[in-house]
Enzyme design. Structure first.
Site, PDB file in Angstrom:
ATOM      1  N   HIS A   1       0.843  -1.194   0.000  1.00 25.28           N
ATOM      2  CA  HIS A   1       0.000   0.000   0.000  1.00 25.28           C
ATOM      3  C   HIS A   1       0.875   1.241   0.000  1.00 25.28           C
ATOM      4  O   HIS A   1       1.777   1.386   0.824  1.00 25.28           O
ATOM      5  CB  HIS A   1      -0.916   0.003   1.229  1.00 25.28           C
ATOM      6  N   HIS A   2       0.590   2.139  -0.953  1.00 25.93           N
ATOM      7  CA  HIS A   2       1.282   3.415  -1.051  1.00 25.93           C
ATOM      8  C   HIS A   2       0.247   4.532  -1.050  1.00 25.93           C
ATOM      9  O   HIS A   2      -0.294   4.878  -2.101  1.00 25.93           O
ATOM     10  CB  HIS A   2       2.111   3.493  -2.337  1.00 25.93           C
ATOM     11  N   GLU A   3      -0.039   5.094   0.118  1.00 28.43           N
ATOM     12  CA  GLU A   3      -0.860   6.305   0.182  1.00 28.43           C
ATOM     13  C   GLU A   3       0.070   7.506   0.091  1.00 28.43           C
ATOM     14  O   GLU A   3       1.073   7.585   0.806  1.00 28.43           O
ATOM     15  CB  GLU A   3      -1.667   6.359   1.475  1.00 28.43           C
TER      16      GLU A   3
ATOM     17  N   HIS B   1      -6.240   4.009  -6.432  1.00 32.64           N
ATOM     18  CA  HIS B   1      -7.346   4.748  -5.821  1.00 32.64           C
ATOM     19  C   HIS B   1      -7.159   6.247  -6.023  1.00 32.64           C
ATOM     20  O   HIS B   1      -6.046   6.730  -6.196  1.00 32.64           O
ATOM     21  CB  HIS B   1      -7.448   4.416  -4.335  1.00 32.64           C
ATOM     22  N   GLU B   2      -8.291   6.963  -6.012  1.00 32.31           N
ATOM     23  CA  GLU B   2      -8.315   8.387  -6.350  1.00 32.31           C
ATOM     24  C   GLU B   2      -7.630   8.620  -7.700  1.00 32.31           C
ATOM     25  O   GLU B   2      -6.687   9.396  -7.823  1.00 32.31           O
ATOM     26  CB  GLU B   2      -7.668   9.248  -5.252  1.00 32.31           C
TER      27      GLU B   2
ATOM     28  N   GLU C   1     -10.261   2.794  -8.402  1.00 30.46           N
ATOM     29  CA  GLU C   1     -11.436   3.250  -7.645  1.00 30.46           C
ATOM     30  C   GLU C   1     -12.206   4.227  -8.528  1.00 30.46           C
ATOM     31  O   GLU C   1     -12.826   3.816  -9.485  1.00 30.46           O
ATOM     32  CB  GLU C   1     -10.991   3.851  -6.315  1.00 30.46           C
TER      33      GLU C   1
ATOM     34  N   GLU D   1     -16.645   1.889   1.179  1.00 28.62           N
ATOM     35  CA  GLU D   1     -16.137   2.588   2.352  1.00 28.62           C
ATOM     36  C   GLU D   1     -17.088   3.699   2.813  1.00 28.62           C
ATOM     37  O   GLU D   1     -17.117   4.037   3.999  1.00 28.62           O
ATOM     38  CB  GLU D   1     -14.748   3.161   2.067  1.00 28.62           C
TER      39      GLU D   1
END
Length: 674
Positions: free
Chosen positions: A373-375, A443-444, A462, A468
């Protein structure tokens, strides 16, 4: 208008003969292979237009083409200098997808255009007509009069011939996470694509784009006092839309034209307008995964370190064991890396209570992969400075799937996700990931445009108001109608990481907010909402308490041989049947409804003739209701053939999941009620 060369005249005559909707005197027309759609191009007072008809009835009136450049316009004083025609018919195979084999049949017309005034700049427009719609894009050939240039506005129009019913989300919605609203075209504001419409005479249309490469995303805005929608490109923070060089091309502007809502879902037009994959793909594997994720939304754990940190070694090993027992491909672990307390992320250093080597070694021994995961919080420059080292770290530990995130409302604090700046960044990540043999769940994102054909490591994205929102939306969560709309809107753009599969509906954090479906509908969404990487969203304890319904999710594949849509009405219900790849011949069916109860009547005529099947049906309990009693699921077995019709009651906010397996000489039936 300049006269066309003789060879063009001969081909156009053939096209006009096929297309009854074309003007017989026209030299600038092209039809779909079946002759139903006809597109015509012309200039009028130095301006360039196109129009579209179907079986002689207009779908698009004169719709303008052209550009406003920073130093010039390509909007007036235009002439057509040549028209070239080409056709293609073939098939290609998807590595993963809703169908294994895709037909790619089209007629193409390239219009060469030049300004009559000095400097005599040139561009081309390439139109491709398929049986289920069309696409066109602009080409800027190499020329002395046009080298580096800036597009300030694209003048592309879609001049609709009626005030159609349209489903849209506003351009201002962050990350496309909004509820699709139905309204007449005349009431639309500035909207994102795909824009899906139903006409008064029963056609279904959807406007979007394909192969978005080094360009700004296309949005639509109505021209005042008309039913004409104009392209409105997402700008840079400084106002420019696109920086380009010649030679260069724009994305394809697309429209699906379908006779039914279900046919919209079967169009592969957008994929056909992307380039084929030219890389080794033997390492790419679709599948299902679980995650240390929903517990964060329920405030049981935190992303950052502390007494309730979720991404610990012990918790990761526990989830890996669960995944291995139930045949899941991977485990997503968010909050493993330093920076969650400040949102200044380090993508190579884990928190002290997370032993990356121990976890990945243990996962490999169990046949499970860690999903990284890379936010980024939208700080893409910082991410790009670390990304190669971060991907190398994952590669060294056998991590082949990464979920990326960009929750900042602006990238680097100033640029929109769907601007040319954002498009360039997302492509950089996809290409580097492909080189490192890493699959991406983005995502985003910018709205997908079919790039998964060229880069099949771009597995899912996403860009949708996903599950969510059922955890933290203060307005109560996604209404039941939401999932009966998004297959026909956002779903037309490509796979979506909606994350269905929540089994517990109580929300201790926001008691007024909850998953607004029945449990049976959660199962059906695994089939209805397509994603080759699909997450079972809930905490593993909630699956352990419901092993019988959970068996539908653990059995359901994520890539398919064939997809059909037996019934669909946008905003009310949809039933999708998908055939498993391989020799099993199994079919999986998902059927969902909105807040109204209904009875599904499903003819099984798509099954192989002469074969008998065991149908395992996961349906709503007799008193199920998404508002008051969401949990009851009845699991039944019965024998069926291609001549059978299944009649199944669906609760308000409910659904049905069905598995059809070919029987040998005998088959058993049983009823199990939960």
């Amino acid at each position: 208008m300049k006269r066309l060369p003789n060879y063009s005249l001969l081909w156009v005559s053939f096209i006009v003969f096929l297309c009854t909707g074309c003007n017989p005197a026209s030299q600038l027309s092209v039809s779909s292979p079946d002759g139903n759609l006809c597109l015509h191009v012309e200039t009028e007072n130095g301006k360039l237009y196109y129009e579209l008809s179907r079986n002689g009835k207009s779908i698009l009136d004169k719709s303008r083409l052209g550009f406003i450049l920073k130093e010039d316009t390509l909007a007036g004083h235009l002439e057509i200098t040549e028209a070239l025609h080409h056709s293609f018919s073939g098939t290609w195979e998807q590595i993963w997808g809703e169908d294994r084999i895709v037909e790619n049949n089209y007629h193409e017309m390239t219009i060469r255009v030049q300004k009559t005034s000095t400097p005599k700049r040139k561009f081309n427009v390439v139109f491709r007509l398929f049986n289920d719609g069309f696409g066109f894009r602009y080409e800027f050939p190499e020329q002395e009069a046009l080298k580096d240039f800036v597009i300030m506005d694209e003048l592309t129009e879609f001049a609709l011939t009626g005030d159609h019913k349209a489903w849209s989300i506003p351009y201002e919605a962050h990350f496309y996470e909004a509820l699709y609203e139905a309204s007449p075209v005349s009431k639309l504001g500035w909207v994102s694509t795909p824009l899906t419409m139903e006409t008064n005479d029963g056609l279904f249309l959807s406007i979007h784009e394909a192969n978005l490469t080094d360009y700004a995303a296309m949005n639509l805005i109505p021209k005042e006092g008309s039913m004409t929608l104009k392209a409105n490109l997402t700008p840079w923070s400084t106002g420019e839309k696109v920086f380009m060089k010649a030679p260069g091309v724009t994305p394809w502007r697309t429209m699906i034209v379908a006779e039914s809502a279900g046919d919209l879902l079967l169009s592969r037009l957008m994929l056909n307008l992307n380039e084929p994959c030219r890389q080794d793909t033997s390492w790419i594997q679709p599948g299902r995964y679980i995650g240390i994720w929903w517990t964060y939304h329920m405030h049981k754990h935190t992303w950052h370190t502390g007494p309730r940190h979720g991404a610990t070694t012990a918790n990761a090993l526990r989830h890996i064991d669960f995944a291995a027992r139930h045949g899941f491909q991977g485990v997503l672990i968010e909050g493993w890396n330093k920076g969650w307390d400040t949102y200044h992320f380090n993508f190579t250093e884990p928190y002290p209570d997370f032993d990356l080597k121990q976890i990945t070694d243990y996962a490999a021994s169990k046949g499970v992969t860690l999903i990284g995961h890379h936010e980024t919080d939208g700080w893409v420059s910082d991410y790009e400075n670390q990304i190669e080292a971060a991907f190398n770290l994952y590669k060294d530990h056998g991590v082949q799937i990464v979920k990326t995130g960009y929750v900042g409302k602006l990238l680097d604090g100033k640029e929109r996700h769907s601007s040319q700046f954002g498009v360039r960044h997302y492509r950089k990540v996809i290409e580097l990931a492909a080189d490192k043999h890493i699959m991406i769940d983005n995502h985003e994102p910018v709205m997908p445009t079919g790039l998964q054909r060229t880069f099949p490591n771009l597995m899912t994205q996403e860009g949708v108001r996903g599950q969510e929102w059922d955890a933290w939306d203060k307005d109560g969560g996604n209404p039941p109608v939401h999932t009966t709309i998004i297959p026909f809107t956002r779903g037309l753009a490509g796979p979506m990481d909606f994350t269905p599969g929540t089994f517990r509906f109580e929300n201790p954090v926001l008691p007024q907010t909850r998953v607004q479906t029945t449990l049976a509908k959660q199962l059906a969404l695994s089939v209805v909402l397509y994603s080759p990487l699909q997450m079972a969203s809930d905490e593993i304890e909630n699956y352990e308490r419901n092993p019988e319904p959970f068996s539908f999710i653990t059995t359901c594949p994520t890539t398919w041989e064939q997809t059909i849509v037996p019934e669909a009405k946008i905003g009310e219900y949809v039933t999708i049947a998908r055939k498993e790849r391989g020799s099993s011949g199994r079919w999986f069916i998902g059927s969902i409804t909105n807040e109204q109860p209904r009875e599904m009547q499903l003819p099984l005529s798509f099954l192989d003739k002469g074969k008998r099947y065991k149908a395992v049906i996961y349906r709503d309990g007799d008193k199920a209701d998404y508002r008051t009693n969401p949990y009851p699921v009845i699991i039944e077995e019965q024998e069926v053939t291609g001549e059978s019709t299944l009649q199944i009651a669906q609760a308000p906010g409910g659904g049905t999941g069905i598995i059809l397996t070919v029987l040998s000489s005998s088959g058993a039936t049983s009823d199990i009620q939960k």
